[in-house]
Design a protein around this motif. Structure first.
Motif, PDB file in Angstrom:
ATOM      1  N   PHE A  52       0.779  -1.011   0.345  1.00 57.73           N
ATOM      2  CA  PHE A  52      -0.248   0.387   0.100  1.00 57.73           C
ATOM      3  C   PHE A  52       0.948   1.615   0.291  1.00 57.73           C
ATOM      4  O   PHE A  52       0.721   2.025  -0.376  1.00 57.73           O
ATOM      5  CB  PHE A  52      -0.677  -0.409   1.188  1.00 57.73           C
ATOM      6  CG  PHE A  52      -2.084  -1.376   0.688  1.00 57.73           C
ATOM      7  CD1 PHE A  52      -3.213  -0.486   0.181  1.00 57.73           C
ATOM      8  CD2 PHE A  52      -2.043  -2.283   1.388  1.00 57.73           C
ATOM      9  CE1 PHE A  52      -4.244  -1.149  -0.435  1.00 57.73           C
ATOM     10  CE2 PHE A  52      -3.432  -2.894   1.038  1.00 57.73           C
ATOM     11  CZ  PHE A  52      -3.949  -2.807   0.298  1.00 57.73           C
ATOM     12  N   LEU A  53       1.467   1.111   0.510  1.00 59.07           N
ATOM     13  CA  LEU A  53       2.771   2.325   0.859  1.00 59.07           C
ATOM     14  C   LEU A  53       3.172   2.302  -0.528  1.00 59.07           C
ATOM     15  O   LEU A  53       3.573   3.878  -0.818  1.00 59.07           O
ATOM     16  CB  LEU A  53       4.188   2.097   2.055  1.00 59.07           C
ATOM     17  CG  LEU A  53       3.473   3.183   3.499  1.00 59.07           C
ATOM     18  CD1 LEU A  53       4.438   2.551   4.212  1.00 59.07           C
ATOM     19  CD2 LEU A  53       2.599   3.719   3.284  1.00 59.07           C
ATOM     20  N   GLY A  54       3.939   1.082  -1.227  1.00 55.44           N
ATOM     21  CA  GLY A  54       3.707   1.611  -2.556  1.00 55.44           C
ATOM     22  C   GLY A  54       3.338   1.560  -4.102  1.00 55.44           C
ATOM     23  O   GLY A  54       4.295   3.121  -4.173  1.00 55.44           O
ATOM     24  N   ILE A  55       1.743   1.248  -4.089  1.00 49.66           N
ATOM     25  CA  ILE A  55       1.360   2.026  -4.777  1.00 49.66           C
ATOM     26  C   ILE A  55       0.826   3.842  -4.432  1.00 49.66           C
ATOM     27  O   ILE A  55       0.964   4.564  -5.506  1.00 49.66           O
ATOM     28  CB  ILE A  55      -0.161   1.040  -4.421  1.00 49.66           C
ATOM     29  CG1 ILE A  55       0.051  -0.520  -4.835  1.00 49.66           C
ATOM     30  CG2 ILE A  55      -1.210   2.070  -4.964  1.00 49.66           C
ATOM     31  CD1 ILE A  55      -1.258  -0.689  -4.599  1.00 49.66           C
ATOM     32  N   SER A  56       0.670   4.085  -3.281  1.00 49.01           N
ATOM     33  CA  SER A  56       0.575   5.797  -2.868  1.00 49.01           C
ATOM     34  C   SER A  56       2.171   6.264  -2.719  1.00 49.01           C
ATOM     35  O   SER A  56       2.130   7.336  -4.117  1.00 49.01           O
ATOM     36  CB  SER A  56       0.593   6.078  -1.428  1.00 49.01           C
ATOM     37  OG  SER A  56      -0.519   5.064  -0.793  1.00 49.01           O
ATOM     38  N   PHE A  57       3.192   5.278  -3.435  1.00 48.83           N
ATOM     39  CA  PHE A  57       4.942   6.591  -3.102  1.00 48.83           C
ATOM     40  C   PHE A  57       4.278   6.912  -5.012  1.00 48.83           C
ATOM     41  O   PHE A  57       4.652   7.725  -5.701  1.00 48.83           O
ATOM     42  CB  PHE A  57       5.986   5.432  -3.258  1.00 48.83           C
ATOM     43  CG  PHE A  57       7.003   5.907  -3.129  1.00 48.83           C
ATOM     44  CD1 PHE A  57       7.989   7.424  -1.871  1.00 48.83           C
ATOM     45  CD2 PHE A  57       7.831   5.574  -4.289  1.00 48.83           C
ATOM     46  CE1 PHE A  57       8.744   7.625  -2.680  1.00 48.83           C
ATOM     47  CE2 PHE A  57       8.819   6.377  -4.563  1.00 48.83           C
ATOM     48  CZ  PHE A  57       9.126   7.775  -3.814  1.00 48.83           C
ATOM     49  N   ILE A  85       8.630  11.323   0.500  1.00 45.08           N
ATOM     50  CA  ILE A  85       9.670  11.056   1.775  1.00 45.08           C
ATOM     51  C   ILE A  85       8.557  11.076   2.733  1.00 45.08           C
ATOM     52  O   ILE A  85       9.237  10.412   3.634  1.00 45.08           O
ATOM     53  CB  ILE A  85       9.900  12.644   2.098  1.00 45.08           C
ATOM     54  CG1 ILE A  85      11.267  13.275   0.861  1.00 45.08           C
ATOM     55  CG2 ILE A  85      11.187  13.177   3.497  1.00 45.08           C
ATOM     56  CD1 ILE A  85      11.426  15.280   0.236  1.00 45.08           C
ATOM     57  N   CYS A  86       7.448  11.236   2.908  1.00 46.84           N
ATOM     58  CA  CYS A  86       6.738  11.356   4.276  1.00 46.84           C
ATOM     59  C   CYS A  86       6.302   9.635   4.414  1.00 46.84           C
ATOM     60  O   CYS A  86       6.510   9.250   5.308  1.00 46.84           O
ATOM     61  CB  CYS A  86       5.520  12.094   4.435  1.00 46.84           C
ATOM     62  SG  CYS A  86       5.561  13.536   5.143  1.00 46.84           S
TER      63      CYS A  86
END
Length: 119
Positions: free
Chosen positions: A83-88, A98-99
């Motif tokens: 999920f963080l990868g998709i968001s990135f 960066i966050c």
């Protein structure tokens, strides 16, 4: 007031259960808050919640400082990474990226350094 605690406990329990399947929501804080609400609201609901598998699998090991299995850690980190990868990838704002990297590194630190790995 006790009725409010019980109602809030069930709402937080629902959010915690939802968080088990949707990794964007943090499961553990909602379940910890539900525990506190049930403890303040009703002895009956508190005893019931402490006997559930949700509590025993998610809160009790952390409360006893036992830790997590590597399988559970990897499952959680896999979902967080996805999920963080998709968001990135979707985000074009450099500050937002960066966050996301800081949040990812904080999760890595917490799960692999602070939480003990058990068999």
């Amino acid at each position: 007031m006790k009725t409010l605690y019980i109602l809030l406990g069930f709402i937080l329990l629902g959010l915690g259960i939802f968080g088990i399947y949707i990794p964007i929501l943090p499961t553990t804080p909602f379940l910890l808050l539900a525990t506190a609400c049930f403890a303040n609201g009703s002895e009956k609901f508190n005893c019931w919640f402490l006997q559930t598998e949700i509590y025993k699998n998610n809160i009790e090991p952390l409360k006893k400082k036992e830790g997590m299995t590597i399988k559970k850690k990897l499952k959680i980190m896999g979902m967080i990474t996805l999920f963080l990868g998709i968001s990135f990838l979707v985000m074009s704002n450099i500050h937002g990226r960066i966050c996301l990297v800081v949040v990812f590194l904080a999760h890595c630190y917490y799960f692999f350094i602070k939480v003990k790995t058990i068999e």
